[in-house]
Design an enzyme around this catalytic site. Structure first.
Site, PDB file in Angstrom:
ATOM      1  CG  ASP A  54      -1.056  21.396 -10.247  1.00 40.76           C
ATOM      2  OD1 ASP A  54      -1.517  21.790  -9.159  1.00 40.76           O
ATOM      3  OD2 ASP A  54       0.061  21.739 -10.666  1.00 40.76           O
ATOM      4  CG  ASP A 359      13.300  16.492 -10.320  1.00 40.42           C
ATOM      5  OD1 ASP A 359      13.971  17.276 -11.024  1.00 40.42           O
ATOM      6  OD2 ASP A 359      12.651  15.547 -10.806  1.00 40.42           O
TER       7      ASP A 359
END
Length: 649
Positions: A54, A359
């Site tokens: 990223d 998550d």
């Protein structure tokens, strides 16, 4: 073992690794993780490893290119001598005996190759440049130019090793896993959804390269510590009786850099060995974002049915072989900023957006679609990583966790609402434990200040010690601490480690969790936007030395330290003032009334001893700065002025 029946029909596995910043997450650390998972004891032609960068850094790509070359030597070395762990950084740092492996010449050769590679990578990272002669070795380097930065660049997908290519072999002629580098497109005007966005891009990109039915994801600092992890996880998916119900297999987080007495309480032994295992009885543990195996179809939104049967043999291998350039071009189109617009990605498909702990909310959604999960905790840990080594890193990490879980609790995804009628009530309650971490800060803040101030002022807050109404308070205090100690010791912690954990729970509650509450409320009111801070995986030499000596690290003027220091000073002054009242007013009568408050204040003072040392005794760079101490003293004086003017209720 059910996987033995499958033989050559073992399912293919895609492995996702995410990194975000080459400064916080050094490329040499990242590739050590990459190399460890490429070396699994699993058919190489069925493995594909993907790195999402990223940061869009040419330095990370360069490290991947170096790793793709070194892998041709490292993988056969690992498998020939059956070595563990298969992270070269961990393996060579543990000084394994040569007599158990091979002759010294071969061992030294591989070690020298690895050290030379990491030196080249670290040199490039320090200089921020890649030599031009190296750039000429791979077309992927042409993706970078002077206009590219981490927040503004085109999608980059480079297949460094194509497992389908007959020439993609190690130095002994064996097939090696596919290796792919991806940096999804970033533009300032488009929100990129942090790690969840990276994971969703990986799901799409991998679908046109390997499209494996099983996806494993792991953090870049969590190297593989067990060569059989994939086979162990597949035992659950391939089980003939229960396998069709399993949505994901979660492994606990384990760290290799914890001190003996776990100075910052980061080992999380009790959570891993008690709480997560307890979830197995109600539907399965949370998805904790790393060390997890998923079915691809489930991440793409599939709902559980009893008739479900996985097609382990389908996928990319049945398609016509495409040229690598065409595959990369197609993959890039799936990693653009605009691809997800007007789609269900981030909602019904892939990892969910809108929360710092993507998550947990993704795992909750999977459970609510009818799937179960399972925790697998083998004797030899499957993954080993680097835990926080400073107080600042610890507080940052827990602020993100507590804030994210509170956002879930206050949103439409609250387990009691979202999970109603879909998962068991006990499962809902288990999820909500973590959602209530942050609000606990308010009660903790009250208990570490008001009883002590009341002791100083002579205002009793608890029943007298001779009153039968004191029994519930004594019972809760004793049982809570005795059981907490029992859990810690039974999970492998030391007595001092348990005490350090109690201190850190208090510190986290009055700082990380308090700021988590404040920031959550600001977001709900539209006063701020969600951010994601990457925890640094590096520390300088002096900080590391103090960490090894179990000396708490402060060293900055962060507002968290002002809060901690102020609370510590308030309790110290209140204890001294309270004892003075006892000496002048009679011990027996006052002890009968103020004994619980005196014990509480004394416990808080003893707990804060490391803070008093950092404020007044230590002279190293990790001590509490004078500006923080001065600010704390000012706040203490103001607190006592308010206490004098306003009666304690």
């Amino acid at each position: 073992m059910p996987i033995g029946r499958y033989g050559e029909r073992l399912p293919r596995v895609d492995i996702f690794v995410c990194t975000a910043d080459p400064q916080s997450e050094p490329p040499s650390l990242v590739i050590s993780t990459i190399l460890s998972i490429m070396a699994y004891d699993y058919p190489a032609e069925k493995l594909s490893v993907y790195l999402s960068d990223d940061g869009g850094s040419i330095l990370t790509f360069y490290a991947m290119w170096e790793a793709s070359s070194f892998a041709k030597h490292w993988l056969p070395f690992c498998k020939r001598y059956n070595i563990e762990p298969r992270s070269p950084a961990a393996y060579f740092s543990e000084s394994h005996g040569l007599q158990d492996l091979c002759n010294q010449k071969e061992w030294s050769l591989i070690k020298d190759m690895y050290e030379e590679m990491t030196e080249r990578i670290d040199t490039a990272v320090m200089s921020g440049k890649i030599p031009e002669e190296i750039k000429a070795n791979h077309k992927g380097f042409d993706e970078w130019n002077l206009e590219i930065n981490s927040k503004d660049h085109q999608p980059i997908v480079q297949i460094l090793i194509d497992g389908k290519d007959e020439n993609a072999v190690d130095n002994e002629g064996n097939v090696i896993p596919t290796l792919v580098y991806m940096a999804r497109e970033k533009r300032p005007q488009h929100h990129h959804n942090f790690k969840a966005g990276a994971m969703n891009a990986l799901i799409r990109v991998s679908s046109v390269i390997s499209n494996s039915p099983i996806i494993m994801n792991v953090d870049c600092d969590m190297y593989s510590n067990n060569k059989d992890t994939i086979r162990d996880a597949l035992c659950f998916f391939l089980d003939e009786e229960m396998g069709h119900k399993i949505g994901f297999v979660q492994y606990p987080q384990t760290y290799n850099n914890m001190t003996k007495n776990d100075i910052y309480g980061n080992s999380m032994h009790v959570i891993s060995k008690v709480e997560l295992r307890g979830f197995d009885s109600v539907g399965g543990p949370l998805y904790i974002g790393t060390g997890c195996f998923h079915r691809r179809e489930i991440l793409c939104g599939r709902i559980f049915t009893e008739e479900y049967k996985e097609d382990w043999d389908g996928g990319i291998k049945e398609k016509k072989q495409e040229h690598i350039y065409e595959v990369e071009k197609k993959a890039k189109s799936l990693a653009t900023c605009t691809y997800e617009h007007d789609t269900q990605w981030g909602d019904e498909i892939g990892l969910k957006y809108g929360c710092p702990v993507e998550d947990v909310i993704t795992g909750l959604a999977i459970h609510c679609r009818g799937w179960e999960s399972v925790l697998n905790s083998p004797t030899r840990p499957a993954f080993v990583g680097v835990g926080p080594t400073t107080l600042a890193q610890t507080l940052l990490q827990h602020k993100r966790w507590s804030e994210g879980n509170l956002i879930i609790f206050l949103s439409k995804y609250c387990p009691f609402l979202f999970g109603h009628g879909k998962i068991k009530l006990r499962h809902q309650m288990g999820y909500c434990i973590y959602g209530l971490w942050a609000p606990n800060s308010l009660a903790t803040l009250y208990y570490v200040t008001i009883p002590s101030l009341a002791l100083l002022k002579g205002t009793p807050l608890f029943p007298e010690i001779t009153s039968p109404w004191i029994a519930p308070f004594i019972y809760v205090f004793c049982v809570k601490n005795i059981y907490s100690l029992y859990e810690a010791l039974s999970c492998g912690d030391t007595l001092k480690g348990w005490w350090n954990g109690q201190r850190m729970w208090m510190v986290k509650r009055i700082t990380s969790y308090l700021f988590g509450v404040i920031d959550t409320l600001r977001k709900l009111l539209g006063l701020s936007q969600m951010t994601f801070a990457v925890s640094s995986k590096v520390s300088d030499e002096d900080v590391s030395k103090r960490y090894e000596q179990e000396i708490m690290e402060f060293g900055s003027s962060a507002p968290e330290y002002v809060i901690i220091s102020t609370i510590a000073l308030i309790n110290l002054v209140c204890l001294v003032g309270g004892l003075r009242h006892f000496m002048t007013g009679g011990w027996n009568a006052l002890l009968n009334v103020f004994f619980p408050q005196l014990i509480l204040c004394e416990m808080l003072v003893i707990t804060n001893i490391p803070l008093y040392e950092a404020m007044f005794l230590r002279k190293d760079k990790g001590s509490i700065p004078f500006s923080v101490t001065l600010a704390s003293i000012v706040f203490v004086v103001l607190a006592f002025l308010v206490e004098i003017l306003v009666p304690i209720v």
